[in-house]
Every structure is written in C-alpha cells, then in structure tokens.
Design a protein around this motif. Sequence first.
Motif, PDB file in Angstrom:
ATOM      1  N   ARG A  14     140.553  31.126  60.294  1.00  0.00           N
ATOM      2  CA  ARG A  14     141.422  29.871  61.277  1.00  0.00           C
ATOM      3  C   ARG A  14     140.631  28.768  61.411  1.00  0.00           C
ATOM      4  O   ARG A  14     139.544  28.890  61.107  1.00  0.00           O
ATOM      5  CB  ARG A  14     141.602  30.511  63.050  1.00  0.00           C
ATOM      6  N   GLU A  15     140.867  27.795  60.867  1.00  0.00           N
ATOM      7  CA  GLU A  15     140.735  26.811  61.500  1.00  0.00           C
ATOM      8  C   GLU A  15     140.953  26.182  63.111  1.00  0.00           C
ATOM      9  O   GLU A  15     141.451  26.382  63.738  1.00  0.00           O
ATOM     10  CB  GLU A  15     140.832  25.366  60.566  1.00  0.00           C
ATOM     11  N   VAL A  16     139.129  26.399  64.066  1.00  0.00           N
ATOM     12  CA  VAL A  16     139.741  26.155  64.947  1.00  0.00           C
ATOM     13  C   VAL A  16     138.661  25.169  65.568  1.00  0.00           C
ATOM     14  O   VAL A  16     137.789  24.759  65.634  1.00  0.00           O
ATOM     15  CB  VAL A  16     139.367  27.052  65.925  1.00  0.00           C
ATOM     16  N   ASP A  17     139.030  24.445  66.658  1.00  0.00           N
ATOM     17  CA  ASP A  17     137.759  23.602  67.453  1.00  0.00           C
ATOM     18  C   ASP A  17     136.585  24.979  67.901  1.00  0.00           C
ATOM     19  O   ASP A  17     137.148  25.210  68.141  1.00  0.00           O
ATOM     20  CB  ASP A  17     138.497  23.140  68.533  1.00  0.00           C
ATOM     21  N   ILE A  18     135.212  24.547  68.032  1.00  0.00           N
ATOM     22  CA  ILE A  18     134.247  25.233  68.639  1.00  0.00           C
ATOM     23  C   ILE A  18     134.875  25.522  70.566  1.00  0.00           C
ATOM     24  O   ILE A  18     134.551  27.143  69.794  1.00  0.00           O
ATOM     25  CB  ILE A  18     132.986  23.787  69.237  1.00  0.00           C
ATOM     26  N   LYS A  19     134.502  25.414  71.335  1.00  0.00           N
ATOM     27  CA  LYS A  19     135.186  25.532  72.082  1.00  0.00           C
ATOM     28  C   LYS A  19     136.598  26.736  72.629  1.00  0.00           C
ATOM     29  O   LYS A  19     136.163  27.613  72.759  1.00  0.00           O
ATOM     30  CB  LYS A  19     135.868  25.302  73.683  1.00  0.00           C
ATOM     31  N   THR A  20     137.087  27.193  71.184  1.00  0.00           N
ATOM     32  CA  THR A  20     138.489  27.557  71.046  1.00  0.00           C
ATOM     33  C   THR A  20     137.452  28.997  70.244  1.00  0.00           C
ATOM     34  O   THR A  20     137.719  30.160  70.531  1.00  0.00           O
ATOM     35  CB  THR A  20     139.490  27.343  70.364  1.00  0.00           C
ATOM     36  N   ALA A  21     136.712  28.365  69.549  1.00  0.00           N
ATOM     37  CA  ALA A  21     136.089  29.482  68.731  1.00  0.00           C
ATOM     38  C   ALA A  21     134.884  30.349  69.498  1.00  0.00           C
ATOM     39  O   ALA A  21     135.027  31.587  69.365  1.00  0.00           O
ATOM     40  CB  ALA A  21     135.280  29.144  67.879  1.00  0.00           C
ATOM     41  N   ILE A  22     134.107  29.620  70.672  1.00  0.00           N
ATOM     42  CA  ILE A  22     133.687  30.235  71.346  1.00  0.00           C
ATOM     43  C   ILE A  22     134.239  31.508  71.667  1.00  0.00           C
ATOM     44  O   ILE A  22     134.656  32.805  72.508  1.00  0.00           O
ATOM     45  CB  ILE A  22     132.730  29.471  72.622  1.00  0.00           C
ATOM     46  N   PHE A  23     135.785  30.213  72.569  1.00  0.00           N
ATOM     47  CA  PHE A  23     136.631  31.915  73.572  1.00  0.00           C
ATOM     48  C   PHE A  23     136.869  32.729  73.312  1.00  0.00           C
ATOM     49  O   PHE A  23     137.043  33.969  73.635  1.00  0.00           O
ATOM     50  CB  PHE A  23     137.837  30.702  73.984  1.00  0.00           C
ATOM     51  N   ASP A  24     137.332  32.683  71.691  1.00  0.00           N
ATOM     52  CA  ASP A  24     138.021  33.977  70.931  1.00  0.00           C
ATOM     53  C   ASP A  24     137.441  34.717  71.181  1.00  0.00           C
ATOM     54  O   ASP A  24     137.461  36.036  70.673  1.00  0.00           O
ATOM     55  CB  ASP A  24     138.892  33.171  69.645  1.00  0.00           C
ATOM     56  N   CYS A  25     136.198  34.294  70.104  1.00  0.00           N
ATOM     57  CA  CYS A  25     135.382  35.482  69.731  1.00  0.00           C
ATOM     58  C   CYS A  25     134.297  35.674  71.275  1.00  0.00           C
ATOM     59  O   CYS A  25     134.138  37.478  70.899  1.00  0.00           O
ATOM     60  CB  CYS A  25     133.534  34.957  68.589  1.00  0.00           C
ATOM     61  N   GLY A  26     134.285  35.129  71.721  1.00  0.00           N
ATOM     62  CA  GLY A  26     133.206  36.391  73.219  1.00  0.00           C
ATOM     63  C   GLY A  26     134.743  37.340  73.536  1.00  0.00           C
ATOM     64  O   GLY A  26     134.089  38.114  74.092  1.00  0.00           O
ATOM     65  N   LYS A  27     135.860  37.136  74.041  1.00  0.00           N
ATOM     66  CA  LYS A  27     136.968  37.826  74.257  1.00  0.00           C
ATOM     67  C   LYS A  27     136.957  39.119  72.965  1.00  0.00           C
ATOM     68  O   LYS A  27     137.261  40.147  74.065  1.00  0.00           O
ATOM     69  CB  LYS A  27     138.367  37.164  74.004  1.00  0.00           C
ATOM     70  N   GLU A  28     136.884  38.699  71.887  1.00  0.00           N
ATOM     71  CA  GLU A  28     136.514  39.373  70.743  1.00  0.00           C
ATOM     72  C   GLU A  28     135.233  40.936  70.934  1.00  0.00           C
ATOM     73  O   GLU A  28     134.863  42.000  71.294  1.00  0.00           O
ATOM     74  CB  GLU A  28     136.611  39.506  69.808  1.00  0.00           C
ATOM     75  N   LEU A  29     134.346  40.672  71.355  1.00  0.00           N
ATOM     76  CA  LEU A  29     132.944  41.042  71.659  1.00  0.00           C
ATOM     77  C   LEU A  29     133.043  41.376  73.044  1.00  0.00           C
ATOM     78  O   LEU A  29     132.687  42.978  73.156  1.00  0.00           O
ATOM     79  CB  LEU A  29     131.597  39.606  71.549  1.00  0.00           C
TER      80      LEU A  29
END
Length: 208
Positions: A14-29
């Motif tokens: 997925r292409e996302v902005d950096i803040k969304t990437a941090i949020f989504d990856c943080g949620k997954e972890l």
Amino acid sequence: MNEKIFIHQKGKEREVDIKTAIFDCGKELFSAKGFKKTNIKEIAEKAGIGVGTFYNYYASKEQLFIEIYKKENEKLKHRLIETLDLRQEPVQLVGRLLRENQEAIQANPILKEWYNRDFYKELEKHYRDEDGRSMDSVREFFLDLLRSWKRQGLLRDDIDEELLPVFFDSLVCIDMHKEEIGIEHFPKVMQYLIEFIINGLTKPKHQQ
C-alpha cells in the motif's frame, strides 16, 4: 505535503503517508506482541523509515499507542451503540451492552491493554488530562437513554434528572482506581456496579 511511502500489510503493498504508515505498522505490532514487547525500532523498520523519522511524528511509543487505543475504543463504542435494540427494557439493554463490550475488549489486544499493569496508568493519565472528552459520545448516549427512560416513566420518580449524569461520572471515577480494587476483579466488579445502578434507578415492573 506528507511524503508517501510503500508498506506491506496482509500480503499487499500500500502507498500511504508516513504518519499513516507508522500508525498502521504500530497497530499491527502492538496487536501481535503487546505494548511492552514492541519497540520504536521495530515499528520504524516495519514502516520502512528511520527511528529519527518516527520522532518527527510521535514523541514516544506511548503517544503512538494512545492514539491507536483511542481510535480502537471509539470504533468499538460506535459499533456497540449502533447494534443496540433500544426497545429492550433498561436492565436487559445495559446487560447486553456490558457483555458485548467485555467480549470485544477481550478479543482486541489493543483494548486489553486497559487492564495491563505496564501501561494502564499512562492511559488513565491521558483520559484525566483530556477531562473525559474522549468519552463524550458514550456519556451522551447513556444520558440520552436515561432521560428517555425518565420521560417514559421507567425510572423512579424520586430520582432527580440532574443526578443522571452524576451516576455515569461516578463510574468513570471508579474506573480510574482499578488498581486499588484489583485489576483481576475489576471488570466483573464494574459490570455488577452498573447493573446495580440500573436496577436501582428503574421502577419495579408493576409500577411502570
């Protein structure tokens, strides 16, 4: 404008902005490992950014987790509210809400952190600092219900309508002292207290 990056989630890119990437990856972890065992380096690596870039968007791991927690909590509350049958009697309606809320929390590793000794004090401090604003949607929903039941003659006549919000706010105060009560007992104790309050507020059936 926020820089766009690619992240891999659930087998897709997925292409996302950096803040969304941090949020989504943080949620997954956080969901997979829990708050305590997840660190910023892992989140940054999963998002494909450096640790320094992480700090451009979040001051700490705690700040990121709280943002994730609040969104998960709001989603749950709105979902529960939307599925309620408002035609049910007050005690049955609240009982169902309590059961479904507790089941949803136990099934959601993010929301379960509310009962985690390693982190719940951070969450409590945040909610106190927010002065309960994040709970407004749930609070107003319950107050509207109580006022509606009052108009329908389902609540005791001696209960002043001005007291109705106080019952809800007192439960929030109790919720902030779960450690003194005992975290292992707290969910069940809170469930009983709410049931006792609703039973105490409502008239016996023969008086309705």
